[in-house]
Design a protein around this motif. Structure first.
Motif, PDB file in Angstrom:
ATOM      1  N   ALA A  26       0.965  -0.998  -0.188  1.00 46.20           N
ATOM      2  CA  ALA A  26       0.003   0.035  -0.054  1.00 46.20           C
ATOM      3  C   ALA A  26       0.911   1.447  -0.035  1.00 46.20           C
ATOM      4  CB  ALA A  26      -0.707   0.016   1.260  1.00 46.20           C
ATOM      5  N   GLY A  66      -4.730   7.175  -0.670  1.00 45.00           N
ATOM      6  CA  GLY A  66      -3.617   6.122  -0.950  1.00 45.00           C
ATOM      7  C   GLY A  66      -3.998   5.005  -2.076  1.00 45.00           C
ATOM      8  N   ALA A  68      -3.956   0.980  -2.847  1.00 39.36           N
ATOM      9  CA  ALA A  68      -3.831  -0.402  -2.180  1.00 39.36           C
ATOM     10  C   ALA A  68      -2.901  -1.290  -3.037  1.00 39.36           C
ATOM     11  CB  ALA A  68      -5.256  -0.911  -2.519  1.00 39.36           C
ATOM     12  N   ALA A  69      -2.258  -1.956  -2.205  1.00 41.00           N
ATOM     13  CA  ALA A  69      -1.355  -3.298  -2.677  1.00 41.00           C
ATOM     14  C   ALA A  69      -2.262  -3.945  -3.906  1.00 41.00           C
ATOM     15  CB  ALA A  69      -0.860  -3.939  -1.701  1.00 41.00           C
ATOM     16  N   THR A  71      -2.602  -2.806  -7.097  1.00 42.80           N
ATOM     17  CA  THR A  71      -3.304  -1.913  -7.779  1.00 42.80           C
ATOM     18  C   THR A  71      -2.492  -1.734  -9.148  1.00 42.80           C
ATOM     19  OG1 THR A  71      -4.419  -0.691  -5.992  1.00 42.80           O
ATOM     20  CG2 THR A  71      -4.315   0.483  -8.311  1.00 42.80           C
TER      21      THR A  71
END
Length: 120
Positions: A26, A66, A68-69, A71
């Motif tokens: 993230a 932010g 997200a991991a 993406t």
């Protein structure tokens, strides 16, 4: 701080003037990453540094919530020239002309300033 491996290049498309990366962790809101075509050169002291003024750069900023991991973010030419860049997540907050050449261009991801040589 972004560490090596926190983003991975997913594609580099010279015909469409587009690159994409995937966040493996993230990324916080407002995090900036520079994508540059500037090349690294070996100094007389055995270290490397970017050749400032050669190639262009884009400064990407993570969106307000932010990123997200997992993406995938795509940056590319809007179709009206290399100065007009579109992005599907986040924003481009600074840029110089950034044209991808199919004859051997490489792209680096850098945190901080290009002059600092912090390659991610």
């Amino acid at each position: 701080m972004v560490n090596a491996g926190d983003i991975l290049f997913a594609s580099l498309e010279t015909e469409r003037q587009e690159l994409s990366f995937i966040a493996t962790v993230a990324l916080p809101a407002g995090k900036e990453i520079i994508f540059t075509r500037q090349r690294l050169e070996l100094t007389p002291f055995g270290t490397t540094e970017f050749c400032i003024g050669r190639g262009g750069y884009l400064v990407w900023q993570a969106p307000a919530g932010g990123l997200a991991a997992g993406t995938v973010v795509t940056l590319g030419c809007s179709g009206t020239g290399s100065a007009d860049i579109k992005v599907d997540h986040g924003a481009i907050v600074a840029k110089t002309p950034f044209h991808l050449n199919r004859l051997g261009d490489g792209v680096f991801a850098v945190e901080g300033r290009v002059e600092d040589d912090t390659v991610v």
